[in-house]
Structure formats: C-alpha cells, structure tokens
Enzyme design. Structure first.
Site, PDB file in Angstrom:
ATOM      1  N   GLU A 294     -13.546   5.073 -11.043  1.00 59.57           N
ATOM      2  CA  GLU A 294     -12.700   6.234 -11.296  1.00 59.57           C
ATOM      3  C   GLU A 294     -12.300   6.200 -12.754  1.00 59.57           C
ATOM      4  O   GLU A 294     -11.850   5.197 -13.267  1.00 59.57           O
ATOM      5  CB  GLU A 294     -11.453   6.147 -10.413  1.00 59.57           C
ATOM      6  CG  GLU A 294     -10.515   7.293 -10.643  1.00 59.57           C
ATOM      7  CD  GLU A 294      -9.222   7.151  -9.857  1.00 59.57           C
ATOM      8  OE1 GLU A 294      -9.291   6.737  -8.686  1.00 59.57           O
ATOM      9  OE2 GLU A 294      -8.178   7.450 -10.415  1.00 59.57           O
TER      10      GLU A 294
ATOM     11  N   HIS B 224      -9.775  14.646  -6.942  1.00 59.39           N
ATOM     12  CA  HIS B 224      -8.493  14.971  -6.310  1.00 59.39           C
ATOM     13  C   HIS B 224      -8.059  16.392  -6.636  1.00 59.39           C
ATOM     14  O   HIS B 224      -7.146  16.913  -6.035  1.00 59.39           O
ATOM     15  CB  HIS B 224      -7.414  13.983  -6.756  1.00 59.39           C
ATOM     16  CG  HIS B 224      -7.738  12.581  -6.340  1.00 59.39           C
ATOM     17  ND1 HIS B 224      -8.269  11.668  -7.214  1.00 59.39           N
ATOM     18  CD2 HIS B 224      -7.647  11.966  -5.154  1.00 59.39           C
ATOM     19  CE1 HIS B 224      -8.482  10.542  -6.569  1.00 59.39           C
ATOM     20  NE2 HIS B 224      -8.110  10.683  -5.315  1.00 59.39           N
TER      21      HIS B 224
ATOM     22  N   GLY C 290     -20.114   8.563  -1.953  1.00 62.96           N
ATOM     23  CA  GLY C 290     -20.352   8.257  -0.543  1.00 62.96           C
ATOM     24  C   GLY C 290     -19.988   9.358   0.423  1.00 62.96           C
ATOM     25  O   GLY C 290     -20.836   9.929   1.075  1.00 62.96           O
TER      26      GLY C 290
ATOM     27  N   ASN D 230       0.808  -1.210   0.000  1.00 64.19           N
ATOM     28  CA  ASN D 230       0.000   0.000   0.000  1.00 64.19           C
ATOM     29  C   ASN D 230       0.845   1.264   0.000  1.00 64.19           C
ATOM     30  O   ASN D 230       0.362   2.341   0.296  1.00 64.19           O
ATOM     31  CB  ASN D 230      -0.945   0.009   1.210  1.00 64.19           C
ATOM     32  CG  ASN D 230      -2.124  -0.895   0.939  1.00 64.19           C
ATOM     33  OD1 ASN D 230      -2.560  -1.011  -0.199  1.00 64.19           O
ATOM     34  ND2 ASN D 230      -2.619  -1.548   1.973  1.00 64.19           N
TER      35      ASN D 230
ATOM     36  N   ARG E  72       2.082  11.253   3.994  1.00 67.65           N
ATOM     37  CA  ARG E  72       0.847  10.591   4.419  1.00 67.65           C
ATOM     38  C   ARG E  72       1.158   9.222   5.034  1.00 67.65           C
ATOM     39  O   ARG E  72       1.834   8.398   4.439  1.00 67.65           O
ATOM     40  CB  ARG E  72      -0.084  10.363   3.220  1.00 67.65           C
ATOM     41  CG  ARG E  72      -1.089  11.469   2.995  1.00 67.65           C
ATOM     42  CD  ARG E  72      -2.194  11.430   4.021  1.00 67.65           C
ATOM     43  NE  ARG E  72      -3.177  10.397   3.774  1.00 67.65           N
ATOM     44  CZ  ARG E  72      -4.288  10.600   3.093  1.00 67.65           C
ATOM     45  NH1 ARG E  72      -4.559  11.759   2.552  1.00 67.65           N
ATOM     46  NH2 ARG E  72      -5.153   9.609   2.923  1.00 67.65           N
TER      47      ARG E  72
HETATM   48  N1  GLN Z   1     -17.377   5.448  -0.197  1.00 68.73           N
HETATM   49  C1  GLN Z   1     -16.027   5.880  -0.112  1.00 68.73           C
HETATM   50  C2  GLN Z   1     -15.976   7.401  -0.105  1.00 68.73           C
HETATM   51  O1  GLN Z   1     -16.751   8.002  -0.758  1.00 68.73           O
HETATM   52  C3  GLN Z   1     -15.187   5.341  -1.232  1.00 68.73           C
HETATM   53  C4  GLN Z   1     -13.731   5.722  -1.106  1.00 68.73           C
HETATM   54  C5  GLN Z   1     -12.797   5.060  -2.098  1.00 68.73           C
HETATM   55  O2  GLN Z   1     -13.155   4.666  -3.143  1.00 68.73           O
HETATM   56  N2  GLN Z   1     -11.549   4.926  -1.764  1.00 68.73           N
HETATM   57  O3  GLN Z   1     -15.152   8.007   0.518  1.00 68.73           O
END
Ligand code: GLN
Ligand code: ZN
Length: 825
Positions: free
Chosen positions: A732, A761, A499, A148, A582
């Site tokens: 995305e 972003h 979300g 990650n 980060r």
């Molecule tokens: N539901 C999450 C949000 O809107 C999805 C985040 C993500 O895809 N990393 O933050």
C-alpha cells in the site's frame, strides 16, 4: 479490604445494538430523540450489568459513539479547519455537533457534492438539510497501540487552540453527562479520561507538508491543552466525582526524551491536581511494562496507579511495586482484558497473595489488565454454538468481571494454607464454592485436553531446519527461471491485482445462504465458479497479466483459513470493535494447528483452467493469521505462528504441484505485531519473518512468490522486509509520501516490487494522468525492470463497474510506460 473494579466495558452491546443504532442514525432511519433514548438505554444497561457482576468501581465515559480518541478531539474543540463548513452547517440548522463528530470519523459529503464522484453517497443522514456542496474526507485512523482497534488521530495546527465543548446534544461535557446519568440510577462511577500526554503523543501535525520530526513535537501544545483539563476537572469536583481514571498508555512506551517528558507530565498533573485537589487520580498504564518510567510516575501528584500484570513479567511487577508510594492505591490488572481465556483463579490467588503480603490489602483494586473494549461482550449466546469443551475454557467480558468479583471475595473472606488451598468461611454460599471448583476443573481439563495437543505437529515444529527458511537460490537466479516460465508476462511493468474482487450483495447473500443452509453446497459451489468465470473475463478484458480468482468464497482473509485449519474455533457472537461501527469476530486458536485438507486448491486450479495467463494462488500468511485471532496463552505466540507457517507451507507445495506458478502470501499485519518497546523488536521480528519464510520457501526457483502488505510505514523494519525475500512485494503506497520509496532506494532493495498506484478505499476512479504521475515518481527511486503495476490493496469493498474502469486506466498506464521504455532501449 480489596475492591473490585473495571477500566472500561465493551460498547457494542450483547447483540451489537450500538452498531445497528448508529448505522440507522447515519441512514436517517432513526431520529434524534429516539437515538439519544436508545443510547442511554445501552449505557444504563452496561452499568447495571457490571454492578450485577459484582464490580464496585465502575467506569463512565468509556462509552463512545465512534471512538474514544475522537470523543476527546471533539470534547477539547480540536476540530481540524477543513471541517469548518460542516460545523457552520450545524450552526445554521441548530444541530448538536454529531454531524461534525461523524464527519471527522468517516467523512462527509452532501448529495450535491456526491454527484461528482462515481459511487453512491453514503452520507445520506444529514445531506438533505444542507444546501451547500461539502465534501470532506475522514481523519486518519491508526491502530491503537498493538491492538486491532483503530483510533482517530488528533491533528494539531501550529498554534492550536482548545476549548471544552458540550457536543452531542448534552448541556454539559460528555464525561460530566455520563457521570450524572449513572448517578441518576444510583451508580457512582469513576470517569475515564484519556490523559493529556497520551492524547498529544497520539496526534500529528495538521500540515502534512510539515510533519513532526519527532513523536514528542506535539508536546508544544501542552500548555494550551491543559486549560481544558483544568476546566473539566473543576467541573468533576463540582459535581462530586470522587475519583478519575486517567489513561496514560504511552507510559508503557520508550519515552527516551526524559527531561522533556518529565516536565510535561509534572506540569500536566500539577494542573489537574490543583483544579481538583479532592479527587483521587488513578493513572492507568496498560499493554506493557512500565520499566524505567516508574520513577517519573511516582513523582506525580496522583493517588494511584494501574499496572498490567498480564503483559508484565513477575519480576517487573515486583520491582514496580517496591517503588510505589505507600499512600497510593494500586490497581492490579490480573485478568487478561485482551484475550478470551478463563482465568486460572488458583494461580491468580497465589500471585495476589504475594502482592498483598507486601502492600497490605486496603490499597488494592483488582481489575482487568486493560479496558475490556478488546474482548467480546459475553458468552451467553455461545452456548450450544461453540464446541462445549472449548466453550468451557473461555471467558468474555462479563465472565471476566465475575472472575474479578470472585478473586475480590476470596481475598477478603477466605483463608489460605501454605499450600495455597483455599478455605471458604462457613457462610459462603455453595454457588461460590462450586464456581471456584468448576474453574479449577476447566483449567485442569484445558491443560490436558487431547483437542489441544497434537504430537505430530509439535514434532514437526522441532524439526524445522535453517534450510527450510530459505529459497534454494538467490533472487536473480529465481527471476530468470520465473521469467522463462511466465511466458505471457511483458518484459516491463507487469500488471496484477491484490486478490479480492468486489464482493457484491449477491456474493454476500450466496455465502450467507450457504452458511445458513438455505442453498445446497452444490448450488453454492456453482455460484462461486460462475463468479470466478466472470471475474477472469473482466481481468482478461482489462488485459491484466497475472490474474486472480477474486476470493468470492472468503468473508474474511483469516476466517476462511481458520475454518479449514485444526486448532481453531469460531464464535457465534464474539464481536469486538475494530473502528467506528465496524466489528470483527476474530477466530480463536485454542490448540495445535494443522491442515487436514487443502484449503484453496480447488478454486485456484479451476480458475487456472479458464485462462492461459498465470493464475495467482492467494493465501494469508502465518503472522497475519496469528495477529488477527485470539491466540492460546498456554505456549509462546512464536510456537503457534510456526505451526501456522507449516500449514501454509503445505498449501503452497500443493498449489505448486498443481502447476500454479505465482503464489501470493499476504502479510498485512507484520508491522502491527511489533512490540511497544524498541528493545523487544528484534526478538519478534526474528520469529515473525522466520514463520513467513517457513510458509513461503518450500518451492522451486521457477515458482514466483508474491506477498502483500498494507500500512506501509516500513522504514524502521526494512531489513526484515528484505529478509522476507519475496519475488514480488506489493505494498500500500498511494496515501503515503515518498519516504517509503526512498527507503527502498536507500537500502538497495533488489527484488520486484509493486507500490500501489491508487487508493482502493476511495470510491473515485483514478485517472490515467494521476497514476502516470505516481509511476514517474516511483521510477525516481525504483528500477524500471523491477516495477509492477497494481492497486493498493484488495478490491472487495468497491463496486464492480468502478473497479473495471479503474483497472482499464491502470493497464493503460502500464502500456504507455512499456512503450516509453521500449523506445528508450
Ligand atoms: N488478498 C487480500 C485481498 O485482496 C489482501 C487484503 C489485505 O491486504 N488486507 O483482499
Ligand atoms: Zn492490503
């Protein structure tokens, strides 16, 4: 004699000192000399800690202000052309190259340029010194193999030039500087350098309209690049470096084009060897098995190899060992550098004794499986915070180094009976004996602990049937039932978001006050409900169709669920670097997972009472929860993933029973879990998609299952995406080219789909025109009645006002297309 070694130490520091320092520097809160002084203190401290832990071979140049690949990009003078204005501004005011360094990492905008966009300028650090209007984004970031951690992707022009540079305020290249710095406190280090082939293969063409057709195309730059390696290794030799660790992790990949690759490696390592004939070169592989690439490696003029035995089967290790030239050093990655579990020292000793029986001990170095970059710093701050039974099973970086020292001591000093019981020499101090005894006991307790084993959960997993992995009816039937139920949805181009809504300072403060008990649970609950109310109001004003509650109660989409689920613990300070400054604090899955109580029911149903439009329940999928946690190593990952799948399935059922008609299960991490080797993909995809299906298919036809994915490079796993059979998939897309959409057309994707219309972003407000353009592009490939209109990802990092304006524009776009297509019919 066996020696102890390390491949890399986490940079952030025990209390994330590096993060704080670098962020203060960006904000202009710490000036240059102080900055350099504190950086030096961190490095020196880390070398001393490793020495105190008993490590003989300690790395240097593993430290980085942002990312080790970015270090090499700057070190090799491979700065993409668009950063030239930044470079020039540095020449003008005699700066040291760090402005350009950070510009490549995180973008750069002078205040003059910042007034042109809507959100605040975050590049305040150097802006005042520069008159010109400079506005340049960051370089692309990608996941470092299957970790990650994100690295900065090198970019190469058609005839890319390289030159060795001294950026960063040093009078010599960074690797030289760090070696000398350690030497000044009497620590003789082994510098770490990213190998030339891995450096090139991790990169891409700087011309996005002409992407490389194969991942091996970047090797055309090898000859140009080798000049800098030659120069660097000459300097190493000059200052008396005895050995260098050259990281070549791509050697754990499929390197199909064998002749090309073989020639590249041979040329490269011959140049390096010739430049520094007296330096011992250790070629480091990690994250997987070397397999057929061993023949290539053994043909190179190097002096040793590092093998990741944690990620290799024992037969693979055995076969590799038989091929290594007898004159070579062998670095055995025996401690898991990427996980947090205490090593089973007895087991490791058995493995190592077997190895040494074949190789002899003088050639053997013990090491973590990979750099400890992916493991938190130390357990010191966890004492009294993490449940003590679980704490007793853990080892972070410093504890892992002590394990390596112990194993080294035991192999050099102790005797073993045939039953592998260990006899310490008379003069062994009691602490060492006790350390070993305690390790044995911890492992014993962990194997047997009631905390870990839940028979009901284990039984449920064995009872999973094929019918639990599929919806009752195919998508067209479900679609009809859903459209009938979701009466407020427009026939075409429905709108939604992914979300989360902006997590303002107030939201973060309320959450942290709640955690530190500064506000009561009631007050916090009230606060969250008010935020949900406001969020729904905004969405209704924007006239979105499927609403969300905004995720204000969640710091993180995995942590939130982990806190409810049994089998998880959270550390106080278990930070690992994710990218730049980060850090993330992954939860630790130590035991069988189950869901003692519902996790999202309250706020979702509350939100639904506030609107007549459908409220989308918002869950994180099993693969993502697994992927972004430290996972137990005492059972296959697939087993743990199914357990999480069952827990999410239960939550989905509860939401459905409470009348929630749309439920989104986010799986942004499915792709990044792919094994490094193609031949291992199918096995992973089978259990990963099955776990998602387990979580998502226990509902009626009329319940609409959404899923969301980021980093949408899906072409090679398309069948698996199809197999997920979600009713609506949002992905995305705004940054990727049309390749993705072409794939959806090519494979005849038939379910509903929402490729993101704008990049969340970026602080910019997307214009109606821009988004209309994108929809038009999409409609070339996707059917009108399957297309959803939504942003790229969650909105949590944006400002509320920018978000509102962006969504208003987005809905305008949807309405215009509805009109166009209504007239067409
Ligand atoms: N539901 C999450 C949000 O809107 C999805 C985040 C993500 O895809 N990393 O933050
Ligand atoms: Zn996303």
């Amino acid at each position: 004699m066996v020696s102890s070694s390390n491949l890399g130490f986490p940079r952030m520091g025990e209390n994330r000192e590096l993060k704080k320092l670098v962020e203060n520097y960006w904000q202009g809160k710490v000036e240059e000399t102080q900055f350099q002084k504190e950086l030096k203190e961190i490095r020196i401290n880390h070398w001393k800690l490793q020495k105190e832990a008993g490590i003989e071979i300690i790395p240097s140049n593993d430290f980085s202000l942002y990312d080790q690949v970015l270090d090499h990009i700057h070190l090799f003078g491979a700065i993409p052309k668009r950063y030239t204005p930044v470079v020039e501004s540095e020449i003008e005011d005699g700066s040291n190259g760090l402005r350009t360094y950070f510009a490549m990492g995180r973008g750069y905008q002078t205040s003059k340029a910042a007034t042109q966009v809507s959100e605040t300028n975050t590049q305040g650090a150097f802006a005042s010194k520069v008159e010109k209007s400079i506005d340049v984004g960051s370089m692309e970031m990608k996941k470092w193999f299957d970790t990650n951690y994100h690295y900065i992707v090198p970019e190469f022009e058609d005839s890319q030039q390289f030159k060795l540079t001294n950026y960063g305020g040093y009078s010599e290249p960074k690797p030289i500087h760090e070696f000398l710095e350690a030497k000044s406190i009497d620590i003789e280090t082994r510098p770490v350098v990213l190998g030339p082939i891995s450096f090139l293969l991790l990169g891409k063409s700087s011309d996005s309209s002409k992407p490389y057709s194969s991942k091996f195309d970047s090797l055309v730059h090898l000859n140009a690049l080798l000049g800098v390696y030659e120069e660097l290794f000459k300097q190493f030799e000059k200052i008396g470096v005895k050995s260098v660790q050259i990281d070549e992790p791509v050697l754990c990949f499929d390197l199909f084009e064998t002749e090309l690759i073989k020639n590249a490696y041979t040329t490269a390592f011959n140049v390096i060897h010739k430049a520094a004939p007296n330096i011992n070169i250790l070629i480091a592989t990690y994250f997987g098995e070397i397999r057929e690439n061993i023949d290539l490696i053994t043909s190179l003029p190097v002096n040793g190899i590092h093998i990741d035995t944690i990620r290799s089967s024992s037969s693979e290790v055995e076969s590799v060992l038989t091929k290594i030239p007898t004159s070579w050093t062998i670095s055995i990655g025996i401690i898991d550098g990427r996980n947090v579990w205490k090593n089973d020292l007895t087991k490791s000793l058995v493995t190592l004794k077997n190895i040494i029986a074949k190789t002899g001990s003088d050639r053997i170095l013990l090491a973590p499986s990979c750099s400890l970059l992916h493991c938190p710093h130390s357990l010191t701050r966890e004492i009294g915070r993490v449940e003590s039974q679980v704490l007793d099973w853990l080892a972070f970086s410093l504890e892992k180094l002590k394990e390596i020292s112990f194993l080294t001591y035991a192999l050099n000093k102790c005797t073993f009976t045939t039953e592998n019981t260990i006899t310490f020499p008379e003069d062994t101090c009691s602490k060492i004996k006790e350390y070993y005894q305690l390790n044995k006991e911890s492992n014993q307790k962990r194997r047997e602990s009631k905390l870990i084993h839940n028979d009901i959960v284990k039984k449920r997993v064995t009872e999973i049937t094929p019918s639990m992995l599929k919806r009752e009816n195919p998508f067209p039937v479900r679609r009809e039932a859903q459209r009938k139920r979701l009466t407020t949805l427009p026939a075409l181009f429905p709108t939604t978001t992914i979300g989360s809504f902006p997590q303002t300072k107030e939201v973060r403060l309320a959450r942290s006050n709640f955690k530190s008990k500064k506000i009561t649970p009631e007050a916090y609950d009230q606060f969250i409900r008010d935020e949900i109310r406001k969020c729904i109001k905004v969405q209704e004003e924007c006239e979105l169709d499927v609403l969300v509650h905004g995720e204000f109660e969640r710091t993180d989409m995995v942590e939130y669920f982990g806190e409810y689920l049994a089998g998880f613990v959270f550390t106080q300070n278990g930070w690992v670097q994710s990218y730049g400054s980060r850090c993330v604090k992954p939860p630790i899955i130590y035991g069988d997972v189950n869901r003692p109580v519902p996790m999202t029911l309250e706020y979702t149903t509350f939100a639904q009472t506030l609107t007549t439009k459908p409220m989308k329940g918002m869950l994180t999928g099993p693969v993502t929860i697994l992927q972004w946690s430290f996972v137990r190593d005492d059972q296959p990952r697939s087993e743990t993933c199914f357990q999480i799948g069952l827990a999410i399935r239960d939550e989905v059922t509860d939401l459905e029973n409470k009348g929630i008609a749309c439920i989104q299960i986010d799986e942004p991490a499915i792709r990044e879990g792919l094994p490094l080797r193609l031949s291992d993909w199918n096995q992973y995809l089978k259990w990963a998609i099955d776990s998602f299906l387990l979580s998502s298919t226990g509902v009626k036809d009329s319940t609409q299952i959404h899923s969301h994915m980021c980093y949408s490079d899906f072409n090679d796993i398309f069948e698996s995406i199809q197999r997920m059979d979600t009713d609506v998939l949002t992905i995305e897309n705004s940054k990727s080219d049309l390749k993705l959409l072409k794939a959806f057309e090519k494979y005849g994707y038939t379910n509903e789909i929402g490729p993101g219309l704008y990049d969340i972003h970026s602080p910019r407000i997307p214009s109606v025109e821009d988004m209309k353009d994108r929809v038009e592009q999409m409609l070339k490939y996707l059917s009108t009645n399957l297309l959803w209109i939504n942003p790229d990802c969650g909105l949590k990092t944006r400002e509320p006002e920018t978000t509102r304006l962006a969504l208003i524009n987005m809905v305008k776009v949807a309405k215009q297309f509805r009109e166009i297509y209504a007239n067409k019919e």
